[in-house]
Write an enzyme that holds these catalytic residues in place. Structure first.
Site, PDB file in Angstrom:
ATOM      1  N   ASN A  61     -11.060  83.485  28.879  1.00 36.84           N
ATOM      2  CA  ASN A  61     -10.523  82.138  29.117  1.00 36.84           C
ATOM      3  C   ASN A  61      -9.024  82.206  28.855  1.00 36.84           C
ATOM      4  OD1 ASN A  61      -9.818  79.470  29.131  1.00 36.84           O
ATOM      5  ND2 ASN A  61     -10.856  78.940  27.211  1.00 36.84           N
ATOM      6  N   LYS A  66      -6.896  80.014  29.209  1.00 40.27           N
ATOM      7  CA  LYS A  66      -6.338  78.717  28.812  1.00 40.27           C
ATOM      8  C   LYS A  66      -5.053  78.463  29.637  1.00 40.27           C
ATOM      9  CE  LYS A  66      -8.247  79.320  24.261  1.00 40.27           C
ATOM     10  NZ  LYS A  66      -8.576  78.584  23.058  1.00 40.27           N
ATOM     11  N   HIS A  99     -15.583  72.846  27.440  1.00 43.05           N
ATOM     12  CA  HIS A  99     -14.858  73.584  26.394  1.00 43.05           C
ATOM     13  C   HIS A  99     -14.394  72.577  25.338  1.00 43.05           C
ATOM     14  CE1 HIS A  99     -11.783  75.913  24.341  1.00 43.05           C
ATOM     15  NE2 HIS A  99     -12.372  76.991  24.827  1.00 43.05           N
ATOM     16  N   GLU A 114     -11.723  72.173  23.862  1.00 44.37           N
ATOM     17  CA  GLU A 114     -10.394  71.586  24.101  1.00 44.37           C
ATOM     18  C   GLU A 114     -10.465  70.475  25.146  1.00 44.37           C
ATOM     19  OE1 GLU A 114      -8.416  75.361  24.701  1.00 44.37           O
ATOM     20  OE2 GLU A 114      -8.815  75.818  22.590  1.00 44.37           O
ATOM     21  N   GLU A 132     -19.485  78.086  20.780  1.00 46.45           N
ATOM     22  CA  GLU A 132     -18.139  78.290  20.269  1.00 46.45           C
ATOM     23  C   GLU A 132     -17.885  77.325  19.118  1.00 46.45           C
ATOM     24  OE1 GLU A 132     -15.401  80.159  23.374  1.00 46.45           O
ATOM     25  OE2 GLU A 132     -15.322  78.010  23.691  1.00 46.45           O
ATOM     26  N   GLY A 154      -9.417  80.282  18.248  1.00 49.51           N
ATOM     27  CA  GLY A 154      -7.970  80.470  18.093  1.00 49.51           C
ATOM     28  C   GLY A 154      -7.497  80.479  16.650  1.00 49.51           C
ATOM     29  N   SER A 205     -12.451  83.608  18.350  1.00 46.84           N
ATOM     30  CA  SER A 205     -11.721  84.729  17.762  1.00 46.84           C
ATOM     31  C   SER A 205     -12.444  86.076  17.905  1.00 46.84           C
ATOM     32  CB  SER A 205     -11.395  84.436  16.290  1.00 46.84           C
ATOM     33  OG  SER A 205     -10.597  83.277  16.188  1.00 46.84           O
TER      34      SER A 205
HETATM   35  C1  PEP Z   1     -11.895  80.046  23.750  1.00 50.30           C
HETATM   36  O1  PEP Z   1     -10.871  79.478  24.085  1.00 50.30           O
HETATM   37  O2  PEP Z   1     -12.931  79.818  24.376  1.00 50.30           O
HETATM   38  C2  PEP Z   1     -11.850  80.980  22.617  1.00 50.30           C
HETATM   39  C3  PEP Z   1     -12.972  81.472  22.164  1.00 50.30           C
HETATM   40  O3  PEP Z   1     -10.605  81.295  22.115  1.00 50.30           O
HETATM   41  P1  PEP Z   1     -10.252  82.471  21.050  1.00 50.30           P
HETATM   42  O4  PEP Z   1     -10.994  83.703  21.496  1.00 50.30           O
HETATM   43  O5  PEP Z   1      -8.781  82.607  21.149  1.00 50.30           O
HETATM   44  O6  PEP Z   1     -10.723  81.996  19.710  1.00 50.30           O
END
Ligand code: PEP
Length: 248
Positions: free
Chosen positions: A13, A15, A99, A101, A170, A176, A212
């Site tokens: 992703n 982003k 997601h 976000e 998630e 992040g 992460s």
């Molecule tokens: C994500 O944006 O779906 C995500 C898991 O980000 P990160 O791997 O940076 O934590």
């Protein structure tokens, strides 16, 4: 042993990152390394303006691609939105829906997420439905209740629809932040999701972990029986790191 109907899957992703020069280099790196990870489906979900570039550079590579959101509407007066058919016009196979976000900054409800998943399926896309609890909810012992609530309207779309989706767990507190769920913590939630999927007759839906994920922690997460791969944010912007996750 990996269940053959649950082939490993790693999705990046991006982003809101990238520009044409950066993307070119990243995609060339992915193209060069994807043959080394034949056991794993690998895809990237990119910002809308770069779909044409990704489609041109990845065609025939074995890598998949998609978007990070989709409209729940087929077409019409929805300024700024992008329809599922527009994504398939650029040969997308995947689209993220729900997601955290999007849920947090754009107020997407469980009903909207289910409706987007349904619109994606109607155009032949595979929706990657994201669910996860916040830190506050986790600390209050509400993880299972939140995941069940976030999944309920998606599962209500029925077995045939759900069997064509991917679910991504998630935890919001791990996205992040550099703080990953332990493999056991993630497995507990994946087992709960798997039980829900089994109950509606779709036991082989792939369930990804996200939050992460890096090359250094991927193998221990993927060793868990109900973790079928990862949704990767930050680490998907570095070709070698992303491919190492797929190799794990
Ligand atoms: C994500 O944006 O779906 C995500 C898991 O980000 P990160 O791997 O940076 O934590």
């Amino acid at each position: 042993m990996v269940n053959p109907s649950r082939k490993r899957l790693v999705i990046g992703n991006w982003k809101m990152h990238g520009d044409t020069a950066f993307n070119s280099e990243l995609l060339a790196g992915l193209r060069a390394g994807v043959a080394d990870v034949p056991h794993c489906d690998v895809a990237v979900c990119v910002p809308f303006p770069y779909l044409y570039q990704v489609c041109s550079l990845l065609e025939g590579s074995g890598l998949g691609w998609g978007a990070q959101d989709v409209s729940e509407h087929e077409k019409g007066a929805y300024t700024g939105e992008v329809a599922a058919n527009m994504l398939t016009d650029f040969q997308c196979q995947w689209v993220l829906v729900g997601h955290s976000e999007r849920r947090t900054y754009h107020g997407e409800s469980d009903a909207t997420v289910a409706s987007k998943a349904s619109a994606a399926l109607a155009s032949g896309l595979t929706p990657v439905v994201c669910v996860g609890e916040t830190l506050e909810q986790q600390e209050a012992g509400q993880t299972a209740a939140i995941i069940e609530r976030q999944l309920a309207m998606v599962l209500a779309l029925g077995r045939d629809a759900v069997a064509r989706m991917v679910i991504a767990y998630e935890p919001v507190w791990a996205i992040g932040t550099g703080r990953t769920a332990t493999p056991e913590q993630a497995q507990d939630v994946h087992a709960l999701i798997r039980a829900k999927l089994k109950a509606i007759g779709a036991p082989d839906v792939r369930i990804l972990y996200g939050g992460s994920v890096k090359a250094s922690n991927a193998a221990s997460l993927f060793a868990m029986p109900d973790i079928d791969g990862a949704l990767v944010g930050g680490a998907s912007l570095v070709a070698s790191e992303f491919l190492s996750i797929a190799a794990a």
